[in-house]
Design a protein around this motif. Structure first.
Motif, PDB file in Angstrom:
ATOM      1  N   ARG A 120      35.455  56.437   5.499  1.00 21.63           N
ATOM      2  CA  ARG A 120      34.446  55.980   6.454  1.00 21.63           C
ATOM      3  C   ARG A 120      33.134  55.693   5.725  1.00 21.63           C
ATOM      4  N   GLY A 121      32.931  54.421   5.403  1.00 29.14           N
ATOM      5  CA  GLY A 121      31.664  53.994   4.813  1.00 29.14           C
ATOM      6  C   GLY A 121      31.656  53.883   3.298  1.00 29.14           C
ATOM      7  N   ASP A 122      32.690  54.405   2.631  1.00 32.84           N
ATOM      8  CA  ASP A 122      32.643  54.423   1.167  1.00 32.84           C
ATOM      9  C   ASP A 122      32.723  53.023   0.551  1.00 32.84           C
ATOM     10  N   ALA A 125      31.372  50.340   1.738  1.00 30.99           N
ATOM     11  CA  ALA A 125      30.011  49.797   1.832  1.00 30.99           C
ATOM     12  C   ALA A 125      29.072  50.513   0.874  1.00 30.99           C
ATOM     13  N   ARG A 126      29.269  51.829   0.708  1.00 28.35           N
ATOM     14  CA  ARG A 126      28.438  52.552  -0.266  1.00 28.35           C
ATOM     15  C   ARG A 126      28.705  52.034  -1.679  1.00 28.35           C
ATOM     16  N   GLY A 128      33.751  47.520   9.979  1.00 30.35           N
ATOM     17  CA  GLY A 128      32.942  48.692  10.333  1.00 30.35           C
ATOM     18  C   GLY A 128      33.447  49.325  11.618  1.00 30.35           C
ATOM     19  N   GLU A 181      24.953  57.101  12.206  1.00 31.71           N
ATOM     20  CA  GLU A 181      24.557  55.737  11.841  1.00 31.71           C
ATOM     21  C   GLU A 181      24.897  55.505  10.376  1.00 31.71           C
ATOM     22  N   GLY A 182      24.345  54.426   9.793  1.00 29.17           N
ATOM     23  CA  GLY A 182      24.555  54.160   8.367  1.00 29.17           C
ATOM     24  C   GLY A 182      25.956  53.662   8.075  1.00 29.17           C
ATOM     25  N   PRO A 183      26.338  53.671   6.798  1.00 30.23           N
ATOM     26  CA  PRO A 183      27.649  53.122   6.402  1.00 30.23           C
ATOM     27  C   PRO A 183      28.815  53.775   7.130  1.00 30.23           C
ATOM     28  N   THR A 184      28.697  55.056   7.469  1.00 31.07           N
ATOM     29  CA  THR A 184      29.793  55.732   8.161  1.00 31.07           C
ATOM     30  C   THR A 184      30.152  54.996   9.453  1.00 31.07           C
ATOM     31  N   GLY A 209      29.547  50.461   8.107  1.00 28.77           N
ATOM     32  CA  GLY A 209      30.004  49.893   6.836  1.00 28.77           C
ATOM     33  C   GLY A 209      31.350  49.194   6.963  1.00 28.77           C
ATOM     34  N   ASP A 250      36.397  49.319   4.789  1.00 31.56           N
ATOM     35  CA  ASP A 250      37.124  50.554   4.458  1.00 31.56           C
ATOM     36  C   ASP A 250      38.627  50.381   4.661  1.00 31.56           C
TER      37      ASP A 250
END
Lengths: 337, 337
Positions: B181-183, B185-186, B248, B275-278, B281, B284
């Motif tokens: 979840r979001g990695d 995008a990170r 996302g 919020e944020g990449p999680t 993003g 994934d």
């Protein structure tokens, strides 16, 4: 991969795909594509679900790339969709299968007007309706690219028959062909000679005039009509080998000869020529098939030769010929037009 | 379409695809791809023949285009093949199907070294072996293009189960997720920040150093490992809706919400973030699924929310959020790298 937070800088006009969201573009395309009987699930989910009553399916994929495969000055958007569908339908037919469905992945520059994609969708629909009624588009993908690219993957059903491969020809079989012989190459030669401006650049106005004067040859190149239903006819008649003639009779006959360990000898009187586009011209997308000597060659096929035991050779009236043809890697000069 | 009689002028070195014939390039690629159990006919004929014991097959197609989808300074060729396979396998899994086969259409500049295509083939093979054992490449097409483009079409078998669509979620269902979840995008944010030179151009050396320092996040972006087998697990556990999270969690949850006429409410404590990449993003390629409240959510899935009757909405802890995400048409800035 998102490239950066900035919006596209080359987005074109208000109806360009760079200015419209992907869902909006998809909506305008999908609405032009009728539902397909074989599709249990059509466009709009992660994947489509397509019936394959035979318990197997035939699948082929082919790219059309701006530059090596077409000129936008010569082909209308619906021509591109038509040809992308037709060439794939012909590959399905060449296995002896009935085409059931297509998926289409399309990449276009961000400044492309959505009307171009709608035209491509129209051509896909029209080719399926004309060449393989009941077949149509069940899914796809859209992307941006510097290079307009159409990737079609086509499916077919074998109706419990064995696939007709390239490897089954036997000495003594007759060689038969359905479709045009050389007209796609004659049309292309006309376009290169007369649909260009003083600098040899592709010219839209001259292409339109040429098409009006020679619709038969120009459309054989830009909007081919492969004999798709003849593929199943050939399988039912007992064809021992078959393929789609995309690279010219000589070169594609050599593929049957190599795969089957036989020779292919053409009869120039039946062909009407011993050389030139009839023998070497690419992109006709006819079907070249071999049948046992006692088979009834189906309507639509002309008997044009016989299978010999001279393994790996192609000949005309017994005289060996070089199976040359078009190779996209060797022959593209980088022009896009 | 042959473009002219002249050979390619931008043919590159002796091992470039412009200098080798198509058959030679194909031979070097196909030799790297193992035979596939589901293929009755594999590469080398007009089309492949693939088993579909269910009497239906799942099909999805996805393009990867140099520019909007990858940087050659950041991705190795095997990464490209891996990601092209993985993203398509994930779409098959999201229908609750077991991946059986791929076809791959590849277009590359004429000066591309054949080693690049061999690397792509290696990545396709490795991703299938790791993520969907038994699945592999059964056919394809090669072309030249100014833009390196990989079009994968993937197939799956439903094993007599109904496909898991986006439209089956019901209020009261639990919402569960398998995968990262979001990695991705990170990892991409790291690449944009630290794998560029002083002019913000993608830089190969810095990308390699970054990958060595943060393999987990960088590879989540360049070489994702979607939980492919979890798709069948979810179907067997009675999943009511499912999709591949490519854009996302928020945006893809909105697709289930819209298709099912329900709301999706995430639990920030279960997510670890509100919020944020999680939440926003992309890429994934996890699986987002809904299950009846009394179902046993399978191993590999985390319960992260519930389905509400607030049709068409996505929320976190009951507070509505905007389902924004990545749109390739809106967001590509034209950089290729």
């Amino acid at each position: 991969m998102p490239s950066s937070p900035e919006p596209g800088s080359d987005a074109g006009g208000p109806d360009s795909i760079g200015a419209l969201a992907e869902q909006a573009v998809l909506g305008r395309i999908v609405s032009r594509l009728p539902a397909v009987p074989a599709a249990e699930v059509g466009p709009g989910d992660d994947a489509a679900v397509v019936a394959s009553p035979d318990g197997r399916f035939v699948v082929t994929t082919d790219l059309m790339v701006h530059g090596p495969d077409f000129r936008l000055a010569w082909s209308r958007p619906d021509d591109l969709g038509w040809k992308a569908a037709a060439t794939n339908l012909s590959d399905v037919a060449a296995m002896g299968a009935r085409p059931t469905a297509l998926v289409v992945a399309l990449a276009a520059p961000a400044d492309t007007d959505v009307a171009v994609l709608e035209g491509i969708a129209d051509g896909l629909r029209e080719a399926c309706a004309a060449l393989a009624p009941g077949c149509g588009v069940v899914g796809g993908d859209l992307s941006v690219s510097r290079t307009l690219t159409i990737a079609v993957t086509a499916f077919g059903d074998l109706g419990s028959r064995a696939p007709v491969r390239r490897s089954g020809a036997r000495p003594g079989d007759v060689v038969a062909h359905a479709g045009r012989r050389g007209d796609a190459a004659r049309g292309l030669a006309l376009l290169f000679a007369r649909a260009v401006d003083g600098d040899d650049e592709p010219d839209r106005g001259r292409a339109e005039a040429l098409r009006a004067a020679h619709p038969d040859l120009v459309e054989a190149q830009l909007r081919p009509r492969p004999p798709v239903s003849a593929g199943v006819d050939a399988a039912l008649a007992g064809a021992t080998a078959m393929l789609d003639v995309s690279d010219g009779l000589a070169r594609d006959a050599a593929r049957i000869a190599a795969a089957s360990g036989v020779g292919i000898d053409f009869d120039s009187a039946a062909l009407g020529a011993a050389e030139g586009p009839t023998v070497f011209g690419a992109e006709d997308h006819g079907l070249l098939a071999t049948f046992p000597a006692d088979a009834a060659v189906p309507d639509g096929f002309d008997t044009i030769g016989r299978v010999t035991d001279d393994a790996g050779t192609v000949s005309v009236d017994g005289a060996s010929i070089e199976p040359v043809g078009w190779d996209p890697y060797e022959d593209w000069n980088g022009v896009t037009g």
